[in-house]
Design a protein around this motif. Sequence first.
Motif, PDB file in Angstrom:
ATOM      1  N   LEU A 236     -15.488   1.634  -7.752  1.00 30.90           N
ATOM      2  CA  LEU A 236     -15.308   1.679  -6.305  1.00 30.90           C
ATOM      3  C   LEU A 236     -13.851   1.452  -5.912  1.00 30.90           C
ATOM      4  N   ASP A 237     -13.479   2.008  -4.782  1.00 26.44           N
ATOM      5  CA  ASP A 237     -12.141   1.803  -4.229  1.00 26.44           C
ATOM      6  C   ASP A 237     -11.898   0.315  -4.007  1.00 26.44           C
ATOM      7  N   ALA A 238     -10.744  -0.165  -4.424  1.00 27.07           N
ATOM      8  CA  ALA A 238     -10.473  -1.605  -4.409  1.00 27.07           C
ATOM      9  C   ALA A 238      -9.544  -2.038  -3.288  1.00 27.07           C
ATOM     10  N   ARG A 239      -9.387  -1.227  -2.272  1.00 26.03           N
ATOM     11  CA  ARG A 239      -8.540  -1.638  -1.143  1.00 26.03           C
ATOM     12  C   ARG A 239      -9.348  -2.489  -0.172  1.00 26.03           C
ATOM     13  N   ILE A 240      -8.846  -3.715   0.056  1.00 28.42           N
ATOM     14  CA  ILE A 240      -9.519  -4.658   0.949  1.00 28.42           C
ATOM     15  C   ILE A 240      -8.461  -5.343   1.801  1.00 28.42           C
ATOM     16  N   PRO A 241      -8.607  -5.342   3.110  1.00 31.53           N
ATOM     17  CA  PRO A 241      -7.627  -6.038   3.948  1.00 31.53           C
ATOM     18  C   PRO A 241      -7.695  -7.547   3.756  1.00 31.53           C
ATOM     19  N   GLY A 242      -6.504  -8.176   3.740  1.00 32.45           N
ATOM     20  CA  GLY A 242      -6.439  -9.633   3.700  1.00 32.45           C
ATOM     21  C   GLY A 242      -6.480 -10.265   2.335  1.00 32.45           C
ATOM     22  N   GLY A 243      -6.426  -9.454   1.280  1.00 34.21           N
ATOM     23  CA  GLY A 243      -6.545 -10.000  -0.075  1.00 34.21           C
ATOM     24  C   GLY A 243      -5.274  -9.966  -0.885  1.00 34.21           C
ATOM     25  N   GLY A 244      -4.142  -9.718  -0.239  1.00 30.46           N
ATOM     26  CA  GLY A 244      -2.895  -9.671  -0.987  1.00 30.46           C
ATOM     27  C   GLY A 244      -2.632  -8.317  -1.613  1.00 30.46           C
ATOM     28  N   ALA A 245      -1.500  -8.222  -2.320  1.00 33.76           N
ATOM     29  CA  ALA A 245      -0.977  -6.945  -2.789  1.00 33.76           C
ATOM     30  C   ALA A 245      -1.927  -6.201  -3.723  1.00 33.76           C
ATOM     31  N   LEU A 246      -2.636  -6.917  -4.585  1.00 33.07           N
ATOM     32  CA  LEU A 246      -3.490  -6.248  -5.566  1.00 33.07           C
ATOM     33  C   LEU A 246      -4.577  -5.401  -4.915  1.00 33.07           C
ATOM     34  N   LEU A 247      -4.961  -5.749  -3.697  1.00 31.74           N
ATOM     35  CA  LEU A 247      -6.039  -5.036  -3.015  1.00 31.74           C
ATOM     36  C   LEU A 247      -5.514  -4.079  -1.940  1.00 31.74           C
ATOM     37  N   THR A 248      -4.303  -3.599  -2.153  1.00 33.23           N
ATOM     38  CA  THR A 248      -3.705  -2.631  -1.236  1.00 33.23           C
ATOM     39  C   THR A 248      -3.504  -1.300  -1.954  1.00 33.23           C
ATOM     40  N   ALA A 249      -3.101  -0.284  -1.187  1.00 30.55           N
ATOM     41  CA  ALA A 249      -2.859   1.041  -1.745  1.00 30.55           C
ATOM     42  C   ALA A 249      -1.742   1.024  -2.791  1.00 30.55           C
ATOM     43  N   GLN A 250      -0.865   0.034  -2.738  1.00 32.34           N
ATOM     44  CA  GLN A 250       0.234  -0.055  -3.696  1.00 32.34           C
ATOM     45  C   GLN A 250      -0.246  -0.039  -5.132  1.00 32.34           C
ATOM     46  N   PHE A 251      -1.405  -0.672  -5.394  1.00 33.92           N
ATOM     47  CA  PHE A 251      -1.923  -0.754  -6.761  1.00 33.92           C
ATOM     48  C   PHE A 251      -3.256  -0.036  -6.930  1.00 33.92           C
ATOM     49  N   ALA A 252      -3.713   0.688  -5.909  1.00 34.15           N
ATOM     50  CA  ALA A 252      -5.002   1.366  -5.990  1.00 34.15           C
ATOM     51  C   ALA A 252      -5.013   2.458  -7.044  1.00 34.15           C
ATOM     52  N   SER A 253      -3.854   3.062  -7.315  1.00 38.08           N
ATOM     53  CA  SER A 253      -3.796   4.154  -8.280  1.00 38.08           C
ATOM     54  C   SER A 253      -4.094   3.703  -9.692  1.00 38.08           C
ATOM     55  N   SER A 254      -4.079   2.369  -9.925  1.00 44.24           N
ATOM     56  CA  SER A 254      -4.386   1.848 -11.256  1.00 44.24           C
ATOM     57  C   SER A 254      -5.877   1.811 -11.525  1.00 44.24           C
ATOM     58  N   LEU A 255      -6.706   2.112 -10.519  1.00 38.02           N
ATOM     59  CA  LEU A 255      -8.151   1.907 -10.634  1.00 38.02           C
ATOM     60  C   LEU A 255      -8.751   2.680 -11.798  1.00 38.02           C
ATOM     61  N   SER A 256      -8.453   3.956 -11.906  1.00 31.36           N
ATOM     62  CA  SER A 256      -9.116   4.748 -12.927  1.00 31.36           C
ATOM     63  C   SER A 256      -8.757   4.297 -14.339  1.00 31.36           C
ATOM     64  N   SER A 257      -7.493   3.961 -14.572  1.00 33.62           N
ATOM     65  CA  SER A 257      -7.080   3.554 -15.911  1.00 33.62           C
ATOM     66  C   SER A 257      -7.548   2.148 -16.241  1.00 33.62           C
ATOM     67  N   ALA A 258      -7.847   1.335 -15.219  1.00 38.05           N
ATOM     68  CA  ALA A 258      -8.243  -0.049 -15.456  1.00 38.05           C
ATOM     69  C   ALA A 258      -9.747  -0.256 -15.440  1.00 38.05           C
ATOM     70  N   ALA A 259     -10.509   0.791 -15.190  1.00 43.39           N
ATOM     71  CA  ALA A 259     -11.930   0.621 -14.929  1.00 43.39           C
ATOM     72  C   ALA A 259     -12.749   0.292 -16.167  1.00 43.39           C
TER      73      ALA A 259
END
Length: 260
Positions: A236-259
């Motif tokens: 699932l998409d890991a972007r969540i407001p209010g959770g700091g940088a890891l849960l922003t679009a800045q690091f969302a592109s890592s999702l597939s390789s980290a899954a």
Amino acid sequence: MSKTFYRIGQIVPSSNTTMETEVPALLRSREAVAPERFTFHSSRMRMHKVTKEELVAMNREGLRCAAELADARMDVMSTACLVAIMAMGPGYHRTVEKELEGVVRENHCDAAVMTSAGALIEGLHIMGARRISLMAPYMKPLTRLVVEYIESEGIEVVDALSFEIPDNLDVGRRDPMQLIEDVRKLNISNVDVVVASACVQMQSLPAIEAIQSAIGIPVTSTAVCTTRRMLDKLGLDARIPGGGALLTAQFASSLSSAAA
């Protein structure tokens, strides 16, 4: 039709009061911006004082807890104690994850299995962290074990604050907003990430965004990393407001390789 409802399982120290609040809080925030819905389920291991002896005894109960959660057919389950695993020596989260997965499969459950200790390491790698500083409630000898564990995973710990709170209930009662002041005592020179709480019981979620804004450096916590890895495991998409940088679009592109 794509899956919409997910069951989140946690293996929780009996005195922990934080992971059953911060992880749901983050996923409830996600529900405000995404269609998926979550329910939350726990099984508990006895622990009162954060000492190595109690942590070792508590770890023995983890397999029972995994079997109990498997009976309710979780979609993902995670341990909810970082130091209990990191105190056992480098790389131990991989051993625990294999053991828990074995029990889960024996009980006919297909849940993805993870640990909060592994989630912190993986979250830091997703953020590209090579140098970090952290805050923790532990007595100094336990904090040293956590630092050694993180460094064994290729991440340098520049500085670590130990608040030296032995009673786990007291750890959970600590005001998270105090961390905004505490971080001023932390050496953050040339670090990539600050870990506001290297402990699943020490609350930090209400303060993460404020700390991040104040210091201009990405800030995360074990609870945030655990939530991120749960979402990765679920695909699932890991972007969540209010959770700091890891849960922003800045690091969302890592999702597939980290899954995995």
